[in-house]
Write a protein that holds these residues in place. Structure first.
Motif, PDB file in Angstrom:
ATOM      1  N   VAL A  27       4.076  -0.219   3.794  1.00 37.01           N
ATOM      2  CA  VAL A  27       2.636  -0.108   4.048  1.00 37.01           C
ATOM      3  C   VAL A  27       2.362  -0.428   5.511  1.00 37.01           C
ATOM      4  O   VAL A  27       2.822  -1.432   6.040  1.00 37.01           O
ATOM      5  CB  VAL A  27       1.828  -1.044   3.126  1.00 37.01           C
ATOM      6  N   SER A  82       1.108   4.534   4.514  1.00 38.58           N
ATOM      7  CA  SER A  82       2.466   4.015   4.377  1.00 38.58           C
ATOM      8  C   SER A  82       3.464   4.992   4.971  1.00 38.58           C
ATOM      9  O   SER A  82       3.158   6.171   5.161  1.00 38.58           O
ATOM     10  CB  SER A  82       2.781   3.769   2.901  1.00 38.58           C
ATOM     11  N   LEU A  93       3.811   5.881  -1.934  1.00 38.21           N
ATOM     12  CA  LEU A  93       3.982   4.667  -2.730  1.00 38.21           C
ATOM     13  C   LEU A  93       3.894   4.985  -4.216  1.00 38.21           C
ATOM     14  O   LEU A  93       3.189   5.919  -4.609  1.00 38.21           O
ATOM     15  CB  LEU A  93       2.879   3.665  -2.391  1.00 38.21           C
TER      16      LEU A  93
END
Length: 68
Positions: free
Chosen positions: A30, A46, A50
């Motif tokens: 992140v 990120s 994710l």
């Protein structure tokens, strides 16, 4: 670079925002977390996409929930 947007329920103040930002920020990769208290929107940038479960777990750790 990947950007994801989530809606988090239960946040009522700046401390809530800080808690959510801190917990999501701990996830590997992140780079940025932007939390809008009024709408509950959380935008996460990120290095790679994710897993939604990882974000949900981080939000849960902060004491809130990701809206389904």
């Amino acid at each position: 670079m990947a950007t994801s947007t989530y809606t988090v329920t239960g946040m009522t103040c700046g401390h809530c925002v800080a808690s959510v930002r801190q917990e999501i920020g701990k996830i590997d990769g992140v780079t940025s977390v932007d939390v809008d208290l009024a709408s509950g929107r959380v935008q996460v940038e990120s290095a790679a996409p994710l897993a939604a479960a990882d974000v949900a777990a981080a939000v849960d750790e902060a004491g809130y929930q990701v809206a389904s």
